[in-house]
Design a protein around this motif. Structure first.
Motif, PDB file in Angstrom:
ATOM      1  N   GLY A   9       0.808  -1.311  -0.079  1.00  0.00           N
ATOM      2  CA  GLY A   9      -0.516  -0.426  -0.117  1.00  0.00           C
ATOM      3  C   GLY A   9       0.874   1.328  -0.127  1.00  0.00           C
ATOM      4  N   GLY A  10      -0.321   2.913  -0.036  1.00  0.00           N
ATOM      5  CA  GLY A  10       0.937   3.738  -0.184  1.00  0.00           C
ATOM      6  C   GLY A  10       0.597   4.861  -1.399  1.00  0.00           C
ATOM      7  N   LEU A  11       1.172   5.789  -0.912  1.00  0.00           N
ATOM      8  CA  LEU A  11       0.474   6.618  -2.554  1.00  0.00           C
ATOM      9  C   LEU A  11       0.624   6.510  -3.390  1.00  0.00           C
ATOM     10  CD1 LEU A  11      -0.816   9.340  -1.953  1.00  0.00           C
ATOM     11  CD2 LEU A  11       1.403  10.393  -1.828  1.00  0.00           C
ATOM     12  N   ALA A  12      -0.458   6.208  -4.568  1.00  0.00           N
ATOM     13  CA  ALA A  12      -0.927   6.725  -5.316  1.00  0.00           C
ATOM     14  C   ALA A  12      -1.483   7.854  -6.905  1.00  0.00           C
ATOM     15  CB  ALA A  12      -1.644   5.541  -5.924  1.00  0.00           C
ATOM     16  N   GLN A  13      -1.082   8.201  -7.166  1.00  0.00           N
ATOM     17  CA  GLN A  13      -2.104   9.524  -8.365  1.00  0.00           C
ATOM     18  C   GLN A  13      -2.815   8.545  -9.071  1.00  0.00           C
ATOM     19  OE1 GLN A  13       0.918  11.281 -10.684  1.00  0.00           O
ATOM     20  NE2 GLN A  13       2.459  12.736  -9.105  1.00  0.00           N
ATOM     21  N   PRO A  14      -4.148   9.955  -8.870  1.00  0.00           N
ATOM     22  CA  PRO A  14      -5.030   8.901  -9.724  1.00  0.00           C
ATOM     23  C   PRO A  14      -4.331   8.652 -11.518  1.00  0.00           C
ATOM     24  CG  PRO A  14      -5.647  11.467  -9.291  1.00  0.00           C
ATOM     25  CD  PRO A  14      -4.318  11.632  -8.488  1.00  0.00           C
ATOM     26  N   GLY A  15      -4.992   7.672 -11.941  1.00  0.00           N
ATOM     27  CA  GLY A  15      -4.464   7.032 -13.304  1.00  0.00           C
ATOM     28  C   GLY A  15      -3.382   6.127 -12.458  1.00  0.00           C
ATOM     29  N   GLY A  16      -2.784   6.530 -11.516  1.00  0.00           N
ATOM     30  CA  GLY A  16      -1.837   5.615 -10.997  1.00  0.00           C
ATOM     31  C   GLY A  16      -1.958   3.823 -10.959  1.00  0.00           C
ATOM     32  N   SER A  17      -0.681   3.574 -10.520  1.00  0.00           N
ATOM     33  CA  SER A  17      -1.164   1.307 -10.554  1.00  0.00           C
ATOM     34  C   SER A  17      -0.396   1.553  -9.089  1.00  0.00           C
ATOM     35  CB  SER A  17      -0.642   0.847 -11.663  1.00  0.00           C
ATOM     36  OG  SER A  17       0.731   1.455 -12.144  1.00  0.00           O
ATOM     37  N   LEU A  18      -0.776   0.097  -8.265  1.00  0.00           N
ATOM     38  CA  LEU A  18      -0.198  -0.529  -7.074  1.00  0.00           C
ATOM     39  C   LEU A  18      -0.278  -1.647  -7.148  1.00  0.00           C
ATOM     40  CD1 LEU A  18      -1.226   1.939  -4.291  1.00  0.00           C
ATOM     41  CD2 LEU A  18       1.196   1.835  -5.068  1.00  0.00           C
ATOM     42  N   LYS A  19       0.391  -2.357  -6.390  1.00  0.00           N
ATOM     43  CA  LYS A  19       0.672  -4.502  -6.387  1.00  0.00           C
ATOM     44  C   LYS A  19       0.223  -4.060  -4.822  1.00  0.00           C
ATOM     45  CE  LYS A  19       3.178  -7.983  -7.051  1.00  0.00           C
ATOM     46  NZ  LYS A  19       4.401  -8.431  -7.927  1.00  0.00           N
ATOM     47  N   LEU A  20      -0.383  -4.721  -4.656  1.00  0.00           N
ATOM     48  CA  LEU A  20      -0.404  -5.623  -2.788  1.00  0.00           C
ATOM     49  C   LEU A  20      -0.177  -6.411  -3.039  1.00  0.00           C
ATOM     50  CD1 LEU A  20      -3.802  -3.645  -1.854  1.00  0.00           C
ATOM     51  CD2 LEU A  20      -1.564  -2.722  -2.062  1.00  0.00           C
ATOM     52  N   SER A  21       0.942  -7.288  -2.496  1.00  0.00           N
ATOM     53  CA  SER A  21       1.341  -8.598  -1.866  1.00  0.00           C
ATOM     54  C   SER A  21       0.635  -9.206  -0.566  1.00  0.00           C
ATOM     55  CB  SER A  21       2.376  -8.630  -1.883  1.00  0.00           C
ATOM     56  OG  SER A  21       2.994  -8.328  -2.855  1.00  0.00           O
ATOM     57  N   CYS A  22      -0.004 -10.112  -0.221  1.00  0.00           N
ATOM     58  CA  CYS A  22      -0.023 -11.162   0.694  1.00  0.00           C
ATOM     59  C   CYS A  22       0.859 -11.874   0.739  1.00  0.00           C
ATOM     60  CB  CYS A  22      -1.576 -10.987   0.786  1.00  0.00           C
ATOM     61  SG  CYS A  22      -2.368 -12.003   2.186  1.00  0.00           S
ATOM     62  N   ALA A  23       0.944 -12.122   1.596  1.00  0.00           N
ATOM     63  CA  ALA A  23       2.382 -13.375   2.542  1.00  0.00           C
ATOM     64  C   ALA A  23       1.304 -14.612   3.144  1.00  0.00           C
ATOM     65  CB  ALA A  23       3.032 -12.705   2.821  1.00  0.00           C
ATOM     66  N   GLY A 107      -4.423  -5.188   7.173  1.00  0.00           N
ATOM     67  CA  GLY A 107      -4.668  -4.318   6.213  1.00  0.00           C
ATOM     68  C   GLY A 107      -3.464  -3.567   5.578  1.00  0.00           C
ATOM     69  N   THR A 108      -3.382  -2.965   4.721  1.00  0.00           N
ATOM     70  CA  THR A 108      -2.918  -2.384   4.028  1.00  0.00           C
ATOM     71  C   THR A 108      -3.843  -1.215   3.443  1.00  0.00           C
ATOM     72  OG1 THR A 108      -0.597  -1.657   2.455  1.00  0.00           O
ATOM     73  CG2 THR A 108      -2.038  -3.259   1.822  1.00  0.00           C
ATOM     74  N   LEU A 109      -2.919   0.152   3.975  1.00  0.00           N
ATOM     75  CA  LEU A 109      -3.635   1.363   3.112  1.00  0.00           C
ATOM     76  C   LEU A 109      -3.285   2.294   1.862  1.00  0.00           C
ATOM     77  CD1 LEU A 109      -5.002   4.103   4.259  1.00  0.00           C
ATOM     78  CD2 LEU A 109      -3.548   5.525   4.911  1.00  0.00           C
ATOM     79  N   VAL A 110      -3.843   2.343   0.918  1.00  0.00           N
ATOM     80  CA  VAL A 110      -4.170   3.165  -0.087  1.00  0.00           C
ATOM     81  C   VAL A 110      -4.511   3.992  -0.256  1.00  0.00           C
ATOM     82  CG1 VAL A 110      -4.636   2.943  -2.431  1.00  0.00           C
ATOM     83  CG2 VAL A 110      -3.791   0.488  -1.116  1.00  0.00           C
ATOM     84  N   THR A 111      -3.620   5.252  -0.459  1.00  0.00           N
ATOM     85  CA  THR A 111      -3.856   5.933  -0.880  1.00  0.00           C
ATOM     86  C   THR A 111      -4.236   6.715  -1.921  1.00  0.00           C
ATOM     87  OG1 THR A 111      -3.588   6.963   1.675  1.00  0.00           O
ATOM     88  CG2 THR A 111      -4.025   8.675   0.290  1.00  0.00           C
ATOM     89  N   VAL A 112      -4.815   7.350  -2.649  1.00  0.00           N
ATOM     90  CA  VAL A 112      -5.325   8.084  -3.451  1.00  0.00           C
ATOM     91  C   VAL A 112      -5.639   9.350  -4.101  1.00  0.00           C
ATOM     92  CG1 VAL A 112      -6.345   8.279  -6.162  1.00  0.00           C
ATOM     93  CG2 VAL A 112      -6.670   5.916  -5.133  1.00  0.00           C
ATOM     94  N   SER A 113      -4.290   9.911  -4.080  1.00  0.00           N
ATOM     95  CA  SER A 113      -4.380  11.311  -4.270  1.00  0.00           C
ATOM     96  C   SER A 113      -3.166  12.290  -5.199  1.00  0.00           C
ATOM     97  CB  SER A 113      -3.945  12.246  -2.806  1.00  0.00           C
ATOM     98  OG  SER A 113      -4.081  13.539  -2.713  1.00  0.00           O
ATOM     99  N   SER A 114      -3.522  13.989  -5.581  1.00  0.00           N
ATOM    100  CA  SER A 114      -2.600  14.557  -6.279  1.00  0.00           C
ATOM    101  C   SER A 114      -1.429  15.019  -6.215  1.00  0.00           C
ATOM    102  CB  SER A 114      -3.382  14.891  -7.854  1.00  0.00           C
ATOM    103  OG  SER A 114      -3.608  15.849  -7.439  1.00  0.00           O
TER     104      SER A 114
END
Length: 114
Positions: A9-23, A107-114
């Motif tokens: 998780g983390g910060l992504a810009q609108p239109g961006g991408s992230l990859k989450l993993s669950c171990a 859980g892991t936090l995803v934030t979407v913001s420019s």
């Protein structure tokens, strides 16, 4: 017992991408399916995607075509998220279905913001 730890998780810009993993660890071969849920502040937790141990995937309508769930041979599970928008901002949880017991990660936090 199954233990689940989310990351990515983390910060992504609108239109961006992230990859989450669950171990997954512990009794991983009791896992029949893995799910990703999300919960935004003030909203109910909702199912985002599900994948069986055989790799059959299902998605919520809101993420179809943008998110991809996958699972590997040791039940580690991944959620690739593309074209992120503000409505995707949430804490994402992975969940393991076994015979009669469901396990959750923290859980892991995803934030979407420019």
């Amino acid at each position: 017992q199954v233990q689940l730890v989310e990351s990515g998780g983390g910060l992504a810009q609108p239109g961006g991408s992230l990859k989450l993993s669950c171990a997954a660890s512990g009794s991983i071969f009791t896992i029949n399916a893995m799910n990703w849920y999300r919960q935004a502040p003030g909203k109910e937790r909702e199912l985002v995607a599900r994948v069986t141990s055989y790799g059959r995937a299902e998605y919520a309508e809101s993420v179809k075509g943008r998110f991809t769930i996958s699972i590997d041979s040791t039940r580690n599970t991944y959620l690739r998220m593309y074209s992120l928008n503000a409505e995707d901002a949430a804490t994402y949880y992975c969940n393991a279905e076994t015979e009669g017991v469901i396990y959750w990660g923290k859980g892991t936090l995803v934030t979407v913001s420019s």
